[in-house]
Design a protein around this motif. Structure first.
Motif, PDB file in Angstrom:
ATOM      1  N   VAL A  37       0.838  -1.206   0.000  1.00  0.00           N
ATOM      2  CA  VAL A  37       0.000   0.000   0.000  1.00  0.00           C
ATOM      3  C   VAL A  37       0.870   1.252   0.000  1.00  0.00           C
ATOM      4  O   VAL A  37       0.625   2.199  -0.756  1.00  0.00           O
ATOM      5  N   VAL A  38       1.904   1.268   0.835  1.00  0.00           N
ATOM      6  CA  VAL A  38       2.777   2.439   0.920  1.00  0.00           C
ATOM      7  C   VAL A  38       3.540   2.647  -0.386  1.00  0.00           C
ATOM      8  O   VAL A  38       3.645   3.777  -0.886  1.00  0.00           O
ATOM      9  N   VAL A  39       4.062   1.569  -0.956  1.00  0.00           N
ATOM     10  CA  VAL A  39       4.798   1.688  -2.222  1.00  0.00           C
ATOM     11  C   VAL A  39       3.883   2.180  -3.332  1.00  0.00           C
ATOM     12  O   VAL A  39       4.265   3.031  -4.146  1.00  0.00           O
ATOM     13  N   LEU A  40       2.671   1.682  -3.369  1.00  0.00           N
ATOM     14  CA  LEU A  40       1.711   2.125  -4.383  1.00  0.00           C
ATOM     15  C   LEU A  40       1.364   3.601  -4.202  1.00  0.00           C
ATOM     16  O   LEU A  40       1.290   4.354  -5.187  1.00  0.00           O
ATOM     17  N   ALA A  41       1.180   4.034  -2.954  1.00  0.00           N
ATOM     18  CA  ALA A  41       0.876   5.439  -2.684  1.00  0.00           C
ATOM     19  C   ALA A  41       2.043   6.335  -3.091  1.00  0.00           C
ATOM     20  O   ALA A  41       1.842   7.414  -3.661  1.00  0.00           O
ATOM     21  N   VAL A  44       2.065   6.601  -6.903  1.00  0.00           N
ATOM     22  CA  VAL A  44       0.987   7.458  -7.411  1.00  0.00           C
ATOM     23  C   VAL A  44       1.336   8.929  -7.192  1.00  0.00           C
ATOM     24  O   VAL A  44       1.143   9.766  -8.090  1.00  0.00           O
ATOM     25  N   THR A  45       1.868   9.263  -6.012  1.00  0.00           N
ATOM     26  CA  THR A  45       2.190  10.673  -5.753  1.00  0.00           C
ATOM     27  C   THR A  45       3.409  11.134  -6.558  1.00  0.00           C
ATOM     28  O   THR A  45       3.446  12.277  -7.021  1.00  0.00           O
ATOM     29  N   LEU A  49      -0.238  11.283 -10.464  1.00  0.00           N
ATOM     30  CA  LEU A  49      -1.557  10.775 -10.865  1.00  0.00           C
ATOM     31  C   LEU A  49      -2.661  11.248  -9.924  1.00  0.00           C
ATOM     32  O   LEU A  49      -3.828  11.149 -10.248  1.00  0.00           O
ATOM     33  N   MET A  50      -2.264  11.783  -8.778  1.00  0.00           N
ATOM     34  CA  MET A  50      -3.275  12.211  -7.816  1.00  0.00           C
ATOM     35  C   MET A  50      -2.875  13.503  -7.161  1.00  0.00           C
ATOM     36  O   MET A  50      -1.741  13.796  -6.939  1.00  0.00           O
TER      37      MET A  50
END
Length: 50
Positions: A37-41, A44-45, A49-50
């Motif tokens: 989850v942390v790596v994906l966040a 994305v940042t 993308l967000m």
């Protein structure tokens, strides 16, 4: 041997269905899940993308 003969000849045999007692170490699963989850966040940042 069919399923009915296997049941009739070996009534003590238990089929495992993956219940709660069959699980491995839960802490490792949670740590790996949160790491993902942390790596994906972070991905994305960093990519904007967000």
């Amino acid at each position: 041997m069919t399923a009915s003969t296997a049941t009739a000849t070996a009534p003590h045999a238990v089929t495992r269905t993956g219940g709660p007692k069959g699980d491995g170490p839960k802490i490792l699963e949670h740590v790996l899940g949160w790491t993902l989850v942390v790596v994906l966040a972070m991905l994305v940042t960093q990519t904007g993308l967000m």
